[in-house]
Design a protein around this motif. Structure first.
Motif, PDB file in Angstrom:
ATOM      1  N   PRO A   1      -9.576   2.052  -7.319  1.00 20.00           N
ATOM      2  CA  PRO A   1      -8.492   1.128  -6.957  1.00 20.00           C
ATOM      3  C   PRO A   1      -7.270   1.352  -7.847  1.00 20.00           C
ATOM      4  O   PRO A   1      -7.396   1.670  -9.031  1.00 20.00           O
ATOM      5  N   ASN A   2      -6.112   1.208  -7.256  1.00 16.44           N
ATOM      6  CA  ASN A   2      -4.817   1.366  -7.930  1.00 16.44           C
ATOM      7  C   ASN A   2      -4.562   2.794  -8.415  1.00 16.44           C
ATOM      8  O   ASN A   2      -3.654   3.015  -9.204  1.00 16.44           O
ATOM      9  N   GLN A   3      -5.354   3.739  -7.938  1.00 11.44           N
ATOM     10  CA  GLN A   3      -5.173   5.143  -8.301  1.00 11.44           C
ATOM     11  C   GLN A   3      -4.800   5.996  -7.089  1.00 11.44           C
ATOM     12  O   GLN A   3      -4.928   7.213  -7.127  1.00 11.44           O
ATOM     13  N   TRP A   4      -4.352   5.344  -6.038  1.00 12.35           N
ATOM     14  CA  TRP A   4      -3.931   6.061  -4.829  1.00 12.35           C
ATOM     15  C   TRP A   4      -2.735   5.328  -4.226  1.00 12.35           C
ATOM     16  O   TRP A   4      -2.586   4.122  -4.387  1.00 12.35           O
ATOM     17  N   PRO A   5      -1.850   6.087  -3.568  1.00 16.40           N
ATOM     18  CA  PRO A   5      -0.625   5.467  -3.056  1.00 16.40           C
ATOM     19  C   PRO A   5      -0.826   4.760  -1.719  1.00 16.40           C
ATOM     20  O   PRO A   5      -1.483   5.269  -0.822  1.00 16.40           O
ATOM     21  N   VAL A   6      -0.252   3.592  -1.611  1.00 15.06           N
ATOM     22  CA  VAL A   6      -0.142   2.915  -0.323  1.00 15.06           C
ATOM     23  C   VAL A   6       1.199   3.389   0.232  1.00 15.06           C
ATOM     24  O   VAL A   6       2.256   2.925  -0.184  1.00 15.06           O
ATOM     25  N   ASP A   7       1.131   4.362   1.150  1.00 13.52           N
ATOM     26  CA  ASP A   7       2.344   5.021   1.637  1.00 13.52           C
ATOM     27  C   ASP A   7       2.588   4.717   3.112  1.00 13.52           C
ATOM     28  O   ASP A   7       1.966   3.809   3.677  1.00 13.52           O
ATOM     29  N   GLN A   8       3.458   5.504   3.731  1.00  8.39           N
ATOM     30  CA  GLN A   8       3.825   5.270   5.135  1.00  8.39           C
ATOM     31  C   GLN A   8       2.667   5.522   6.096  1.00  8.39           C
ATOM     32  O   GLN A   8       2.746   5.155   7.262  1.00  8.39           O
ATOM     33  N   HIS A   9       1.592   6.112   5.611  1.00  8.58           N
ATOM     34  CA  HIS A   9       0.422   6.354   6.448  1.00  8.58           C
ATOM     35  C   HIS A   9      -0.648   5.286   6.230  1.00  8.58           C
ATOM     36  O   HIS A   9      -1.817   5.492   6.567  1.00  8.58           O
ATOM     37  N   CYS A  10      -0.255   4.176   5.661  1.00  4.18           N
ATOM     38  CA  CYS A  10      -1.163   3.055   5.423  1.00  4.18           C
ATOM     39  C   CYS A  10      -0.637   1.812   6.133  1.00  4.18           C
ATOM     40  O   CYS A  10       0.568   1.640   6.280  1.00  4.18           O
ATOM     41  N   THR A  11      -1.558   0.961   6.539  1.00  5.42           N
ATOM     42  CA  THR A  11      -1.216  -0.267   7.258  1.00  5.42           C
ATOM     43  C   THR A  11      -1.873  -1.453   6.559  1.00  5.42           C
ATOM     44  O   THR A  11      -2.807  -2.075   7.073  1.00  5.42           O
ATOM     45  N   PRO A  12      -1.406  -1.802   5.349  1.00  3.22           N
ATOM     46  CA  PRO A  12      -2.082  -2.833   4.554  1.00  3.22           C
ATOM     47  C   PRO A  12      -2.120  -4.207   5.208  1.00  3.22           C
ATOM     48  O   PRO A  12      -3.028  -4.994   4.921  1.00  3.22           O
ATOM     49  N   GLU A  13      -1.174  -4.507   6.090  1.00  4.47           N
ATOM     50  CA  GLU A  13      -1.194  -5.809   6.753  1.00  4.47           C
ATOM     51  C   GLU A  13      -2.403  -5.967   7.678  1.00  4.47           C
ATOM     52  O   GLU A  13      -2.746  -7.082   8.074  1.00  4.47           O
TER      53      GLU A  13
END
Length: 188
Positions: free
Chosen positions: A69-81
């Motif tokens: 956790p917290n060692q990878w990017p939440v980028d444009q290819h992620c949908t956290p919502e």
């Protein structure tokens, strides 16, 4: 019949891990530079190593690279919502590769389960992955679905920048990668 064994990846394994990863995923998918970075990302604050290897006798036949956790990017290819958990409660399943001669025998699932146990011990409630939709016979998607992965979204050209900027050679696209990634979540 070969005897299978599993253990956590160490820095001394990098050369063999790169060779197997590139054999399965294509040239320059893993490099000494990115694997050193990936390795560091799989070490948790509580001292757990989320990376696992599978051996048939003394031959490396499978790898599972997992970020803490917290060692990878939440980028444009992620949908956290659309995720049921926050990013700091999720590990990231970066890469899995199983030698073609050993595919279909449970090696990949066993590696995943080893990483899950370590991730749970670090407090993770789930894991996110971007699954290669164009894998032969879409086997990566089917495997991750059978393991309980839920489809969150699909992302076109997920690895295009890696092929343009980092020299990744996609074996399916014969060069620059236009493959689709299935963003999937596995609840623990």
């Amino acid at each position: 019949m070969a005897r299978l064994s599993f253990r956590q990846m160490q820095e001394t394994d990098f050369e063999a891990v790169i060779e197997l990863g590139n054999k399965v995923h294509g040239e320059n998918y893993l490099t000494p530079e990115n694997l050193a970075d990936f390795y560091a990302r799989g070490q948790t604050e509580c001292g757990r190593n989320l990376h696992w290897l599978a051996y048939a006798d003394d031959e490396l036949v499978g790898i599972r690279i997992t970020f803490a956790p917290n060692q990878w990017p939440v980028d444009q290819h992620c949908t956290p919502e659309k995720w049921p958990f926050s990013a700091d409660e999720l590990c990231y399943f970066k890469c899995s590769a199983v030698d073609p001669d050993f595919q279909g025998g449970g090696v990949g699932k066993s590696l995943l389960m080893h990483s899950i146990i370590e991730a749970q011990g670090a407090g993770c409630l789930g894991g996110l992955a971007h699954i290669w939709k164009q894998s032969p016979n879409n086997s990566a998607f089917e495997y991750f679905s059978r393991c309980g992965g839920e489809l969150i979204a699909e992302h076109q050209n997920r690895w295009l920048q890696s092929s343009l900027d980092e020299g990744y050679y996609c074996p399916v696209c014969d060069g620059d990668c236009y493959c689709t990634a299935a963003e999937m979540l596995l609840r623990f």
